[in-house]
Design an enzyme around this catalytic site. Structure first.
Site: not given
Ligand code: NAP
Length: 265
Positions: A154, A158
């Site tokens: 990844h 992550k």
């Molecule tokens: P990312 O770009 O860091 O996005 C996470 C977002 O959540 C950021 O905008 C962050 O905002 C926000 N956030 C953090 N704390 C929060 C809160 N208390 N309330 C509301 N928003 C909040 O990460 P990503 O790559 O999109 O991944 C997000 C999650 O999805 C991770 O856990 C990843 O492992 C997972 N994921 C899952 C899949 C799947 O298929 N299931 C695929 C890819 C990723 P700030 O930066 O402003 O704090």
């Protein structure tokens, strides 16, 4: 009638793709985004698709109680996802969760709560349909080839390791694989962690590098042969058909479903 959706983590990499998908789907209505810092404004403007008439909320509970909401899509961080799910279920809003990092104990607790409240919920460690097929094929192969190692790769931002997909794959393999400790019985690590993390006697390795998105290969070895099953998500749009499927399916559920495989025909 369209399904009304709030996205937590709406300006994140996954969340912003989910907002675009929901906005384009005429059977879905995007109501609001939840963000750890932003409040008010227009989610569409912030993520670069122009105004869509839906604001940011800083507080999830407020977003869900001030609006009519059917589904919460959570794509945030392991630190807040459990609390988000509890808040949503208590308010009768169905969570569709892609955020990884929930423990088996958390999932059990959330399952109990969703059944008590009769609110459907889906947790999908991987929304990519191809990744689900990779897991199914790996489980099939493990019946016949019980020596296996999982290598998940990844991007370097992550937070959790191993990935939710690797854990889910290991669980599926563990259901059918003849349990034994692999490798030489006297094997010794010259550097700690060299052989990875062990699940029921087989290793999982986590690679984190810039430039990667989400990739996994499951390698099987037998006498004189090897088999590799590999899946690559090369960008985050690969996850959106799965998110779309889960939003529609969760409307018909009465408890928690873990894994997209359980809702694919
Ligand atoms: P990312 O770009 O860091 O996005 C996470 C977002 O959540 C950021 O905008 C962050 O905002 C926000 N956030 C953090 N704390 C929060 C809160 N208390 N309330 C509301 N928003 C909040 O990460 P990503 O790559 O999109 O991944 C997000 C999650 O999805 C991770 O856990 C990843 O492992 C997972 N994921 C899952 C899949 C799947 O298929 N299931 C695929 C890819 C990723 P700030 O930066 O402003 O704090």
């Amino acid at each position: 009638m369209s399904i009304k959706v709030v996205v937590a983590g709406a300006k994140g990499k996954m969340g912003s793709e989910a907002v675009k998908m929901i906005h384009q789907d005429e059977n879905l209505a995007f109501v609001a985004g939840v963000d750890s810092k932003l409040s008010g404004g227009d989610v569409g403007e912030t993520i670069g698709i122009g105004p869509i008439g839906a604001p940011f909320y800083h507080d999830l509970e407020q977003a869900l109680s001030e609006n009519e909401v059917d589904v919460l899509v959570d794509l945030t961080t392991p630190a807040v996802v459990k609390e988000h799910m509890i808040t949503a279920i208590q308010l009768g809003v169905r969570p569709v969760v892609g955020t990884t990092g929930l423990s088996p104990e958390d999932i059990e607790e959330l399952d109990k709560l969703s059944k008590e409240r009769n609110v459907g919920a889906i947790i999908a460690p991987n929304f990519a349909i191809g990744a689900i097929l990779m897991m199914k094929f790996a489980q099939q192969a493990a019946k016949y080839m019980s020596d296996v190692e999982i290598i998940e790769m990844h991007h370097d931002q992550k937070l959790d390791a191993p990935s939710g997909t690797a854990i889910k794959t290991a669980e599926l393999i563990g259901e059918v694989r003849e349990e034994h400790k692999q490798g030489h019985p006297e094997e010794k690590e010259e550097l700690d962690g060299a052989r990875g993390a062990f699940y029921q006697g087989f290793p999982i390795h986590s690679v984190r590098l810039p430039g990667l998105v989400a990739h996994q290969q499951v390698m099987f070895g037998g006498e004189g042969q090897s088999l590799t099953i590999r899946h690559d998500s090369i960008n985050r749009t690969s996850f959106m058909p799965g998110v779309q499927l889960a939003i529609n399916k969760v409307m018909t559920l009465h408890g928690l479903v873990y894994g997209l495989d359980k809702i694919m025909d």
